[in-house]
Design an enzyme around this catalytic site. Structure first.
Site, PDB file in Angstrom:
ATOM      1  N   CYS A  63       0.933  -1.018  -0.105  1.00  0.00           N
ATOM      2  CA  CYS A  63       0.066  -0.144   0.239  1.00  0.00           C
ATOM      3  C   CYS A  63       0.652   1.274   0.001  1.00  0.00           C
ATOM      4  O   CYS A  63       1.708   1.410   0.982  1.00  0.00           O
ATOM      5  CB  CYS A  63      -1.014  -0.117   1.153  1.00  0.00           C
ATOM      6  SG  CYS A  63      -1.830   1.585   1.332  1.00  0.00           S
ATOM      7  N   TRP A  96      -7.750  -7.132   4.459  1.00  0.00           N
ATOM      8  CA  TRP A  96      -6.489  -7.389   4.901  1.00  0.00           C
ATOM      9  C   TRP A  96      -6.377  -8.481   5.924  1.00  0.00           C
ATOM     10  O   TRP A  96      -6.869  -8.484   6.919  1.00  0.00           O
ATOM     11  CB  TRP A  96      -5.749  -6.130   5.463  1.00  0.00           C
ATOM     12  CG  TRP A  96      -5.591  -5.043   4.519  1.00  0.00           C
ATOM     13  CD1 TRP A  96      -6.065  -3.787   4.807  1.00  0.00           C
ATOM     14  CD2 TRP A  96      -4.695  -4.832   3.295  1.00  0.00           C
ATOM     15  NE1 TRP A  96      -6.040  -3.124   3.606  1.00  0.00           N
ATOM     16  CE2 TRP A  96      -4.986  -3.688   2.806  1.00  0.00           C
ATOM     17  CE3 TRP A  96      -3.788  -5.922   2.755  1.00  0.00           C
ATOM     18  CZ2 TRP A  96      -4.026  -3.656   1.650  1.00  0.00           C
ATOM     19  CZ3 TRP A  96      -3.051  -5.605   1.621  1.00  0.00           C
ATOM     20  CH2 TRP A  96      -3.193  -4.305   1.194  1.00  0.00           C
ATOM     21  N   VAL A 132      -4.998   0.632   5.984  1.00  0.00           N
ATOM     22  CA  VAL A 132      -3.654   0.760   6.338  1.00  0.00           C
ATOM     23  C   VAL A 132      -3.384   2.328   6.096  1.00  0.00           C
ATOM     24  O   VAL A 132      -3.555   2.694   4.981  1.00  0.00           O
ATOM     25  CB  VAL A 132      -2.853  -0.356   6.027  1.00  0.00           C
ATOM     26  CG1 VAL A 132      -3.438  -1.523   6.768  1.00  0.00           C
ATOM     27  CG2 VAL A 132      -2.766  -0.602   4.634  1.00  0.00           C
ATOM     28  N   TYR A 190      -5.707   5.823  -8.565  1.00  0.00           N
ATOM     29  CA  TYR A 190      -6.853   4.912  -8.137  1.00  0.00           C
ATOM     30  C   TYR A 190      -8.280   5.334  -8.760  1.00  0.00           C
ATOM     31  O   TYR A 190      -9.135   4.367  -9.136  1.00  0.00           O
ATOM     32  CB  TYR A 190      -7.233   4.962  -6.567  1.00  0.00           C
ATOM     33  CG  TYR A 190      -5.881   3.927  -5.702  1.00  0.00           C
ATOM     34  CD1 TYR A 190      -6.237   2.772  -5.465  1.00  0.00           C
ATOM     35  CD2 TYR A 190      -4.780   4.693  -5.393  1.00  0.00           C
ATOM     36  CE1 TYR A 190      -5.288   2.072  -4.937  1.00  0.00           C
ATOM     37  CE2 TYR A 190      -3.945   4.021  -4.841  1.00  0.00           C
ATOM     38  CZ  TYR A 190      -4.082   2.811  -4.477  1.00  0.00           C
ATOM     39  OH  TYR A 190      -3.149   2.114  -3.823  1.00  0.00           O
TER      40      TYR A 190
END
Length: 322
Positions: A63, A96, A132, A190
């Protein structure tokens, strides 16, 4: 990629129908701050003093938002003060997880199997995405903050240290550039990759490359984004650039140009990669496998490409620009 609704996990992808095919990122929910003496920060409540051994950081090596926190933790020498857990690269129906795998560091603080269990440990009725990085307080048994932009400033300033990545004389300029880079580059990839209409995709890709070209021109005559001084703006841009040719160019269809094609940005990327805190926090296996294995709507076969072959350790020649 699922979410929690009143503390209950649901396997639900982003809904773009109401936004005309556009991906819209939700704001982070936990916004407290660690400060040197525990006084309140810019948001949230006080009581989170900078104490070595008190805080734990949950990250993904894939990430880019979590990668910011890893870089700042390394640059400030906080590896001994703030412990670490690393999730598995694959994000499936359970979000996750801490499934065993190379590079995964299990949750030794909360004993969670899934990251969403850390969120419900902080708030049993939490509703929202489970993202995260997450900064956890062992003492108060709660999440301090899950907004990467704020976490890196805490790590930069709360625990001391000589180097300042957000100096007062540059703050206005850093904030202004960060806003543009976040909207058009960090989040822009994104918005392109998760778009579900042609118009939404093109509306993201065009400003993305306009901004990359502008950054390339800016860096043609100076070593860092703020001139001769490395700041948080460089950290925030780096985590997108280092994934760009590897993932975003192909997987997210951000393919007008590669970073390797840009005469200043590519040497700048190599320069940062070779700087303390940057290259050693990169895991290209996690990066590639996460994106290509976790998005069946984009890559239904789950095949992970072998390329591109990129040498970020090659000489960059940018020392003279400092």
């Amino acid at each position: 990629m699922g979410l929690l609704v009143d503390g209950q996990w649901q396997d639900q992808w982003y809904d773009t129908k109401a936004t005309g095919g556009r991906f819209v990122r939700k704001e982070s929910a936990f916004r407290n701050w660690i400060t040197p003496d525990g006084r309140p920060g810019p948001s949230g409540e006080g009581g989170f003093a900078a104490e070595p051994g008190r805080y734990h950081l949950y990250v993904s090596l894939a990430c880019p938002w979590a990668h910011r926190a890893l870089i700042m933790r390394a640059r400030k020498g906080l590896e001994g003060a703030i412990t670490l857990s690393v999730v598995h690269w694959r994000m499936g129906k359970d979000g996750w997880t801490f499934e065993e795998g190379p590079g995964v560091i299990p949750d030794t603080v909360n004993g969670a199997s899934f990251l969403h269990q850390v969120y419900t440990a902080a708030d049993p009725l939490y509703s929202g995405r489970v993202t995260v990085p997450v900064l956890w307080d062992r003492q108060r048994r709660t999440i301090v903050n899950n907004e990467s932009a704020e976490i890196i400033r805490m790590l930069d300033h709360a625990f001391g240290g000589a180097e300042d990545h957000y100096p007062e004389d540059l703050r206005a300029e850093i904030d202004d550039l960060n806003a543009t880079v976040y909207d058009r580059v960090n989040n822009g990839v994104y918005k392109a990759g998760f778009a579900t209409t042609q118009a939404a995709y093109e509306d993201a890709v065009r400003p993305l490359f306009e901004t990359l070209d502008a950054l390339d021109r800016r860096l043609a005559g100076q070593r860092y984004l703020m001139g001769g001084r490395l700041t948080e703006a460089d950290i925030r841009l780096f985590t997108t650039l280092v994934r760009f040719d590897l993932v975003y160019h192909g997987h997210f269809k951000c393919n007008l140009r590669r970073i390797a094609d840009l005469p200043a940005l590519f040497p700048y990327l190599r320069d940062l990669f070779q700087t303390q805190g940057f290259g050693e926090t990169c895991d290209f296996g996690h990066m590639k496998r996460h994106y290509y294995e976790s998005h069946p709507g984009i890559n239904p076969t789950g095949i992970v490409p072998l390329g591109p072959v990129q040498d970020l350790t090659a000489p960059h020649g940018r020392e003279a620009l400092g």
